[in-house]
Motif scaffolding. Structure first.
Motif, PDB file in Angstrom:
ATOM      1  N   ASP A  40       0.832  -1.214   0.000  1.00  0.00           N
ATOM      2  CA  ASP A  40       0.000   0.000   0.000  1.00  0.00           C
ATOM      3  C   ASP A  40       0.858   1.252   0.000  1.00  0.00           C
ATOM      4  O   ASP A  40       0.525   2.253  -0.625  1.00  0.00           O
ATOM      5  CB  ASP A  40      -0.924   0.014   1.224  1.00  0.00           C
ATOM      6  CG  ASP A  40      -2.095  -0.942   1.081  1.00  0.00           C
ATOM      7  OD1 ASP A  40      -2.383  -1.353  -0.060  1.00  0.00           O
ATOM      8  OD2 ASP A  40      -2.726  -1.271   2.105  1.00  0.00           O
ATOM      9  N   ARG A  41       1.980   1.190   0.720  1.00  0.00           N
ATOM     10  CA  ARG A  41       2.875   2.352   0.803  1.00  0.00           C
ATOM     11  C   ARG A  41       3.903   2.371  -0.323  1.00  0.00           C
ATOM     12  O   ARG A  41       4.681   3.316  -0.438  1.00  0.00           O
ATOM     13  CB  ARG A  41       3.594   2.345   2.153  1.00  0.00           C
ATOM     14  CG  ARG A  41       2.678   2.565   3.342  1.00  0.00           C
ATOM     15  CD  ARG A  41       3.441   2.606   4.657  1.00  0.00           C
ATOM     16  NE  ARG A  41       3.832   1.271   5.125  1.00  0.00           N
ATOM     17  CZ  ARG A  41       5.060   0.777   5.066  1.00  0.00           C
ATOM     18  NH1 ARG A  41       6.040   1.514   4.545  1.00  0.00           N
ATOM     19  NH2 ARG A  41       5.333  -0.435   5.496  1.00  0.00           N
ATOM     20  N   MET A  42       3.904   1.309  -1.167  1.00  0.00           N
ATOM     21  CA  MET A  42       4.879   1.163  -2.252  1.00  0.00           C
ATOM     22  C   MET A  42       6.305   1.365  -1.734  1.00  0.00           C
ATOM     23  O   MET A  42       7.145   2.010  -2.382  1.00  0.00           O
ATOM     24  CB  MET A  42       4.562   2.140  -3.398  1.00  0.00           C
ATOM     25  CG  MET A  42       3.334   1.750  -4.199  1.00  0.00           C
ATOM     26  SD  MET A  42       3.461   0.068  -4.909  1.00  0.00           S
ATOM     27  CE  MET A  42       4.774   0.317  -6.108  1.00  0.00           C
ATOM     28  N   ASP A  43       6.571   0.797  -0.569  1.00  0.00           N
ATOM     29  CA  ASP A  43       7.902   0.860   0.030  1.00  0.00           C
ATOM     30  C   ASP A  43       8.627  -0.432  -0.320  1.00  0.00           C
ATOM     31  O   ASP A  43       8.435  -1.469   0.327  1.00  0.00           O
ATOM     32  CB  ASP A  43       7.770   1.022   1.557  1.00  0.00           C
ATOM     33  CG  ASP A  43       9.115   1.245   2.243  1.00  0.00           C
ATOM     34  OD1 ASP A  43      10.143   0.782   1.716  1.00  0.00           O
ATOM     35  OD2 ASP A  43       9.121   1.882   3.318  1.00  0.00           O
ATOM     36  N   MET A  44       9.459  -0.393  -1.361  1.00  0.00           N
ATOM     37  CA  MET A  44      10.093  -1.599  -1.869  1.00  0.00           C
ATOM     38  C   MET A  44      11.107  -2.182  -0.888  1.00  0.00           C
ATOM     39  O   MET A  44      11.241  -3.407  -0.778  1.00  0.00           O
ATOM     40  CB  MET A  44      10.768  -1.317  -3.212  1.00  0.00           C
ATOM     41  CG  MET A  44       9.791  -1.005  -4.339  1.00  0.00           C
ATOM     42  SD  MET A  44       8.702  -2.431  -4.722  1.00  0.00           S
ATOM     43  CE  MET A  44       7.151  -1.874  -3.963  1.00  0.00           C
ATOM     44  N   ASP A  45      11.838  -1.330  -0.158  1.00  0.00           N
ATOM     45  CA  ASP A  45      12.784  -1.846   0.829  1.00  0.00           C
ATOM     46  C   ASP A  45      12.047  -2.589   1.928  1.00  0.00           C
ATOM     47  O   ASP A  45      12.461  -3.679   2.350  1.00  0.00           O
ATOM     48  CB  ASP A  45      13.603  -0.699   1.433  1.00  0.00           C
ATOM     49  CG  ASP A  45      14.635  -0.151   0.467  1.00  0.00           C
ATOM     50  OD1 ASP A  45      15.020  -0.887  -0.465  1.00  0.00           O
ATOM     51  OD2 ASP A  45      15.057   1.006   0.643  1.00  0.00           O
ATOM     52  N   ASP A  46      10.961  -2.004   2.394  1.00  0.00           N
ATOM     53  CA  ASP A  46      10.171  -2.647   3.440  1.00  0.00           C
ATOM     54  C   ASP A  46       9.512  -3.917   2.906  1.00  0.00           C
ATOM     55  O   ASP A  46       9.436  -4.932   3.600  1.00  0.00           O
ATOM     56  CB  ASP A  46       9.110  -1.670   3.961  1.00  0.00           C
ATOM     57  CG  ASP A  46       8.572  -2.088   5.328  1.00  0.00           C
ATOM     58  OD1 ASP A  46       9.254  -2.850   6.025  1.00  0.00           O
ATOM     59  OD2 ASP A  46       7.461  -1.651   5.691  1.00  0.00           O
ATOM     60  N   LEU A  47       9.034  -3.866   1.666  1.00  0.00           N
ATOM     61  CA  LEU A  47       8.405  -5.037   1.066  1.00  0.00           C
ATOM     62  C   LEU A  47       9.392  -6.199   0.979  1.00  0.00           C
ATOM     63  O   LEU A  47       9.026  -7.348   1.257  1.00  0.00           O
ATOM     64  CB  LEU A  47       7.867  -4.691  -0.320  1.00  0.00           C
ATOM     65  CG  LEU A  47       7.196  -5.841  -1.089  1.00  0.00           C
ATOM     66  CD1 LEU A  47       6.018  -6.409  -0.308  1.00  0.00           C
ATOM     67  CD2 LEU A  47       6.736  -5.360  -2.462  1.00  0.00           C
ATOM     68  N   LYS A  48      10.622  -5.897   0.608  1.00  0.00           N
ATOM     69  CA  LYS A  48      11.657  -6.937   0.551  1.00  0.00           C
ATOM     70  C   LYS A  48      11.803  -7.621   1.908  1.00  0.00           C
ATOM     71  O   LYS A  48      11.826  -8.857   2.006  1.00  0.00           O
ATOM     72  CB  LYS A  48      12.982  -6.326   0.124  1.00  0.00           C
ATOM     73  CG  LYS A  48      14.162  -7.289   0.141  1.00  0.00           C
ATOM     74  CD  LYS A  48      15.477  -6.552  -0.070  1.00  0.00           C
ATOM     75  CE  LYS A  48      15.762  -5.594   1.088  1.00  0.00           C
ATOM     76  NZ  LYS A  48      17.041  -4.876   0.926  1.00  0.00           N
ATOM     77  N   ASP A  49      11.883  -6.809   2.973  1.00  0.00           N
ATOM     78  CA  ASP A  49      12.037  -7.370   4.316  1.00  0.00           C
ATOM     79  C   ASP A  49      10.801  -8.151   4.745  1.00  0.00           C
ATOM     80  O   ASP A  49      10.909  -9.233   5.338  1.00  0.00           O
ATOM     81  CB  ASP A  49      12.310  -6.249   5.322  1.00  0.00           C
ATOM     82  CG  ASP A  49      13.693  -5.634   5.147  1.00  0.00           C
ATOM     83  OD1 ASP A  49      14.551  -6.283   4.529  1.00  0.00           O
ATOM     84  OD2 ASP A  49      13.906  -4.508   5.627  1.00  0.00           O
ATOM     85  N   GLU A  50       9.627  -7.612   4.453  1.00  0.00           N
ATOM     86  CA  GLU A  50       8.388  -8.267   4.889  1.00  0.00           C
ATOM     87  C   GLU A  50       8.156  -9.572   4.133  1.00  0.00           C
ATOM     88  O   GLU A  50       7.641 -10.539   4.700  1.00  0.00           O
ATOM     89  CB  GLU A  50       7.195  -7.326   4.714  1.00  0.00           C
ATOM     90  CG  GLU A  50       7.251  -6.056   5.556  1.00  0.00           C
ATOM     91  CD  GLU A  50       7.343  -6.325   7.050  1.00  0.00           C
ATOM     92  OE1 GLU A  50       7.060  -7.467   7.475  1.00  0.00           O
ATOM     93  OE2 GLU A  50       7.706  -5.404   7.793  1.00  0.00           O
ATOM     94  N   LEU A  51       8.526  -9.614   2.864  1.00  0.00           N
ATOM     95  CA  LEU A  51       8.410 -10.867   2.118  1.00  0.00           C
ATOM     96  C   LEU A  51       9.342 -11.927   2.698  1.00  0.00           C
ATOM     97  O   LEU A  51       9.004 -13.119   2.746  1.00  0.00           O
ATOM     98  CB  LEU A  51       8.723 -10.635   0.636  1.00  0.00           C
ATOM     99  CG  LEU A  51       7.642  -9.918  -0.166  1.00  0.00           C
ATOM    100  CD1 LEU A  51       8.165  -9.572  -1.560  1.00  0.00           C
ATOM    101  CD2 LEU A  51       6.381 -10.765  -0.272  1.00  0.00           C
ATOM    102  N   GLY A  52      10.514 -11.487   3.159  1.00  0.00           N
ATOM    103  CA  GLY A  52      11.424 -12.406   3.827  1.00  0.00           C
ATOM    104  C   GLY A  52      10.818 -12.953   5.104  1.00  0.00           C
ATOM    105  O   GLY A  52      10.913 -14.153   5.398  1.00  0.00           O
ATOM    106  N   ASP A  53      10.180 -12.067   5.882  1.00  0.00           N
ATOM    107  CA  ASP A  53       9.517 -12.509   7.113  1.00  0.00           C
ATOM    108  C   ASP A  53       8.394 -13.498   6.817  1.00  0.00           C
ATOM    109  O   ASP A  53       8.199 -14.472   7.554  1.00  0.00           O
ATOM    110  CB  ASP A  53       8.944 -11.295   7.861  1.00  0.00           C
ATOM    111  CG  ASP A  53      10.038 -10.398   8.436  1.00  0.00           C
ATOM    112  OD1 ASP A  53      11.189 -10.869   8.554  1.00  0.00           O
ATOM    113  OD2 ASP A  53       9.735  -9.238   8.767  1.00  0.00           O
ATOM    114  N   LEU A  54       7.672 -13.249   5.723  1.00  0.00           N
ATOM    115  CA  LEU A  54       6.584 -14.154   5.354  1.00  0.00           C
ATOM    116  C   LEU A  54       7.138 -15.501   4.885  1.00  0.00           C
ATOM    117  O   LEU A  54       6.584 -16.563   5.197  1.00  0.00           O
ATOM    118  CB  LEU A  54       5.724 -13.522   4.255  1.00  0.00           C
ATOM    119  CG  LEU A  54       4.439 -14.262   3.886  1.00  0.00           C
ATOM    120  CD1 LEU A  54       3.532 -14.431   5.100  1.00  0.00           C
ATOM    121  CD2 LEU A  54       3.706 -13.515   2.769  1.00  0.00           C
TER     122      LEU A  54
END
Length: 274
Positions: free
Chosen positions: A70-84
């Motif tokens: 939603d925030r289009m934060d690619m750095d955060d998305l990378k980390d969150e996908l790793g957590d998932l």
């Protein structure tokens, strides 16, 4: 002119190397989890967890992925996908300890499913019959051996309530159990609201409120509006407007009467329309 590759750098070799690198990283994560779960030398917290205790974290990580998108934060998305991804490995490790399945079985299953549900790409169909139609075919065949071939089979109970209500309604609609247009759900909302007003105790009020919310989801579906998105956006609007009310109020909100609060709310709505 076609691109030429040295034998060691052919497209096939490059793809193979990329696949091996990805596989190595997954294997590394699997090994990390194995060590964390070691009953003797593992992490004291990780080794006592089970499916139920980890499940809330799995759900939370999925929401954090959605938030990063939603925030289009690619750095955060990378980390969150790793957590998932960690959650997948975590559950697979616990299953392996029980002798149920391994991470390789998980990967094999999803690869087979993706190929099976794209027959127009990997099979002999010219056009895809549609993802949901293929899922319905699988349910009819009872592919998982659950014995449940209902049109509602497989709608997860752990889904957010609004999303689960919508999925149940969509499933029922596919077999003809549905209103012909939005007028039906609108009338049902009025009916359920009247029944809520007539409820005699807390148990009845809860039941009737649930029916009312279910009817609102049904209306949203007929209007082709995602109720989860609509409610999320409404919550965001409320938060922005309430924060503005706090900013423009000249004293504590607890000290204001309802008329003063309403006036501030209208002022905030003018300041934030979206």
């Amino acid at each position: 002119m076609d691109q030429e590759f040295p034998p060691s750098e052919s497209p096939h070799a490059v793809k193979s190397a990329e696949s091996e690198a990805r596989g190595a990283k997954l294997a590394e994560l699997v090994e990390i989890m194995r060590r964390l779960r070691d009953p003797v030398q593992g992490c004291a917290w990780d080794r006592v967890q089970d499916f139920r205790s980890i499940s809330p974290y799995t759900i939370e990580e999925a929401y954090e992925v959605a938030d990063a998108i939603d925030r289009m934060d690619m750095d955060d998305l990378k980390d969150e996908l790793g957590d998932l991804q960690l959650q997948v490995v975590y559950h697979a490790r616990m299953a392996e300890e029980l002798g149920a399945f391994t991470i390789d079985d998980v990967m094999t299953s999803i690869c087979a499913k993706m190929v099976r549900r794209h027959p127009h790409i990997f099979g002999d169909r010219e056009e895809s019959p549609g993802w949901e139609a293929l899922k319905a075919e699988e349910r009819a065949q009872d592919r998982n051996g659950s014995g449940d071939t209902s049109a509602l089979a497989g709608v997860a109970h752990a889904l957010p309530a609004l999303k689960r209500a919508e999925k149940l309604q969509r499933r029922a609609a596919r077999v003809g159990f549905d209103w012909p247009d939005a007028s039906g759900p609108k009338a049902k909302i009025d009916e359920e609201l009247a029944e809520l007003n007539e409820a005699k105790n807390a148990s009845e009020r809860q039941s009737e409120l649930g029916d009312l919310l279910f009817s609102v989801v049904n209306l949203a579906r007929h209007l082709e509006i995602d109720p989860e998105t609509a409610l999320r956006e409404a919550s965001n609007r409320f938060e922005k407007r309430f924060r503005l009310v706090e900013d423009i109020a000249d004293k504590s909100l607890k000290d204001l009467n309802i008329e003063e609060l309403e006036a501030l709310w209208k002022q905030a709505k003018k300041g934030i329309s979206g």
